[in-house]
Scaffold this active site. Sequence first.
Site, PDB file in Angstrom:
ATOM      1  N   ASN A  39       0.936  -0.652   0.294  1.00 48.13           N
ATOM      2  CA  ASN A  39       0.049   0.015   0.381  1.00 48.13           C
ATOM      3  C   ASN A  39       0.757   1.522  -0.515  1.00 48.13           C
ATOM      4  O   ASN A  39       1.681   1.563   1.307  1.00 48.13           O
ATOM      5  CB  ASN A  39      -1.284   0.221   0.968  1.00 48.13           C
ATOM      6  CG  ASN A  39      -1.468   0.880   1.394  1.00 48.13           C
ATOM      7  OD1 ASN A  39      -1.868   2.126   0.340  1.00 48.13           O
ATOM      8  ND2 ASN A  39      -2.725   1.419   2.280  1.00 48.13           N
ATOM      9  N   SER A  88       3.449  -1.429  10.598  1.00 45.41           N
ATOM     10  CA  SER A  88       4.490  -1.719  10.742  1.00 45.41           C
ATOM     11  C   SER A  88       5.480  -2.884  10.872  1.00 45.41           C
ATOM     12  O   SER A  88       6.430  -3.506  11.619  1.00 45.41           O
ATOM     13  CB  SER A  88       5.102  -0.747  12.099  1.00 45.41           C
ATOM     14  OG  SER A  88       4.653   0.329  12.385  1.00 45.41           O
ATOM     15  N   GLU A 108      -5.156  -5.021  11.177  1.00 45.76           N
ATOM     16  CA  GLU A 108      -3.787  -3.548  11.182  1.00 45.76           C
ATOM     17  C   GLU A 108      -4.695  -2.963  11.930  1.00 45.76           C
ATOM     18  O   GLU A 108      -5.867  -2.624  12.060  1.00 45.76           O
ATOM     19  CB  GLU A 108      -4.277  -2.970   9.953  1.00 45.76           C
ATOM     20  CG  GLU A 108      -4.001  -3.751   8.526  1.00 45.76           C
ATOM     21  CD  GLU A 108      -3.072  -2.318   8.215  1.00 45.76           C
ATOM     22  OE1 GLU A 108      -1.872  -2.831   6.775  1.00 45.76           O
ATOM     23  OE2 GLU A 108      -3.518  -1.262   7.431  1.00 45.76           O
ATOM     24  N   GLU A 167      -7.446   4.688   7.392  1.00 49.58           N
ATOM     25  CA  GLU A 167      -6.925   5.526   7.123  1.00 49.58           C
ATOM     26  C   GLU A 167      -8.555   6.608   5.860  1.00 49.58           C
ATOM     27  O   GLU A 167      -8.903   7.258   6.460  1.00 49.58           O
ATOM     28  CB  GLU A 167      -5.419   6.448   6.338  1.00 49.58           C
ATOM     29  CG  GLU A 167      -4.572   5.948   7.144  1.00 49.58           C
ATOM     30  CD  GLU A 167      -3.173   5.256   6.310  1.00 49.58           C
ATOM     31  OE1 GLU A 167      -3.605   5.968   5.264  1.00 49.58           O
ATOM     32  OE2 GLU A 167      -2.012   5.316   7.077  1.00 49.58           O
ATOM     33  N   GLY A 181       1.715   2.563  10.722  1.00 54.84           N
ATOM     34  CA  GLY A 181       3.236   3.730  10.769  1.00 54.84           C
ATOM     35  C   GLY A 181       3.775   4.092  12.103  1.00 54.84           C
ATOM     36  O   GLY A 181       4.325   4.918  12.196  1.00 54.84           O
ATOM     37  N   LYS A 238      -0.082   4.470  -0.674  1.00 54.88           N
ATOM     38  CA  LYS A 238      -0.504   5.574   0.123  1.00 54.88           C
ATOM     39  C   LYS A 238      -0.418   6.388  -1.091  1.00 54.88           C
ATOM     40  O   LYS A 238      -0.035   6.007  -1.861  1.00 54.88           O
ATOM     41  CB  LYS A 238      -0.440   5.651   1.424  1.00 54.88           C
ATOM     42  CG  LYS A 238       0.105   4.382   2.125  1.00 54.88           C
ATOM     43  CD  LYS A 238      -0.575   4.751   3.708  1.00 54.88           C
ATOM     44  CE  LYS A 238      -0.277   3.198   4.638  1.00 54.88           C
ATOM     45  NZ  LYS A 238      -0.112   3.702   5.930  1.00 54.88           N
ATOM     46  N   HIS A 255      -9.824   0.513   5.032  1.00 55.76           N
ATOM     47  CA  HIS A 255      -8.552   0.489   5.559  1.00 55.76           C
ATOM     48  C   HIS A 255      -8.907   1.808   6.352  1.00 55.76           C
ATOM     49  O   HIS A 255      -9.403   3.544   6.662  1.00 55.76           O
ATOM     50  CB  HIS A 255      -7.625   1.727   4.430  1.00 55.76           C
ATOM     51  CG  HIS A 255      -5.695   1.381   5.591  1.00 55.76           C
ATOM     52  ND1 HIS A 255      -5.500   2.837   5.887  1.00 55.76           N
ATOM     53  CD2 HIS A 255      -5.265   0.852   4.550  1.00 55.76           C
ATOM     54  CE1 HIS A 255      -4.639   2.457   6.129  1.00 55.76           C
ATOM     55  NE2 HIS A 255      -3.852   1.366   6.547  1.00 55.76           N
TER      56      HIS A 255
HETATM   57  P1  PGA Z   1       2.832   0.632   7.562  1.00 61.45           P
HETATM   58  O1  PGA Z   1       1.580   0.734   7.121  1.00 61.45           O
HETATM   59  O2  PGA Z   1       2.719  -1.079   7.330  1.00 61.45           O
HETATM   60  O3  PGA Z   1       2.973   1.800   7.774  1.00 61.45           O
HETATM   61  O4  PGA Z   1       2.706   0.752   9.221  1.00 61.45           O
HETATM   62  C1  PGA Z   1       0.944  -0.214   7.049  1.00 61.45           C
HETATM   63  C2  PGA Z   1      -1.020   0.163   6.227  1.00 61.45           C
HETATM   64  O5  PGA Z   1      -1.202   0.827   6.637  1.00 61.45           O
HETATM   65  O6  PGA Z   1      -1.420  -0.672   5.101  1.00 61.45           O
END
Ligand code: PGA
Length: 247
Positions: free
Chosen positions: A9, A206, A162, A95, A168, A11, A93
Amino acid sequence: MRQPILVANWKMNTTRDDAVALARAARETAAATDTEIVLCPPYIWLEAVAGSLDGGPVRLGAQDGHPEPRGAYTGEVSMRQVAALCTHVIVGHSERRRLFGDTDEVVAAKLRAAREAGLTPILVVGEDESSHAAGRAAEVVVRQLESALDGAPSGGLVLAYEPVWAIGSGRPAGPAEAQAMAALLRGALRPLGADADGVRVLYGGSVRAETFGGFMEQADIDGALVGGASLEPAQFAAMAHRAAARA
Ligand code: PGA
């Protein structure tokens, strides 16, 4: 045995050149492993990435899609449009839920529209920090799963656990904790009539190559949804090789 799968992803990151370079690297990685790889670039680079993948084994996914097939939705891209280039789409997701108001109902509508468009949804569920601290993680993710599937359990599905607090943050969940949640989610699919044993369940939050092995040792975890580390070709390649080692 479920084939391992890694979903990248990106983003709202990458220039066009970055996207093409990452796609080429993923193509080389895919040629050297049995891991299924799905790249989810920003919409604007989907076509360029598709060109770089050139019909090879790497799959293309979108990071989102609007449930309506067409119409006056300025700035949006429909699931049906996404399906012209992609095989997969991320739905739910955190976000999107947190920053763009995607409620459980919206997530369910997107999942339905994705399937109608012939896309495989990568459904993301996960509890936030306060639910985690309150011991309500299981309740939250099962509710998210059930409402997203909304009586339409069958059809292609990839599921990603997740925890919001791990995304993150540099602070992934522990592999045993992630396994417990993956097993719980797989169990929750069963009464819904889904192919619980066939669905790939991913961990995300992460994940880096250094920690990924611990997740791949878990019985119910079939790969990862990777954000930050998917922008580093060496990291992503190392994870693909580690995932293939389980296959
Ligand atoms: P990250 O993001 O690996 O940077 O923690 C994962 C995600 O949001 O899909």
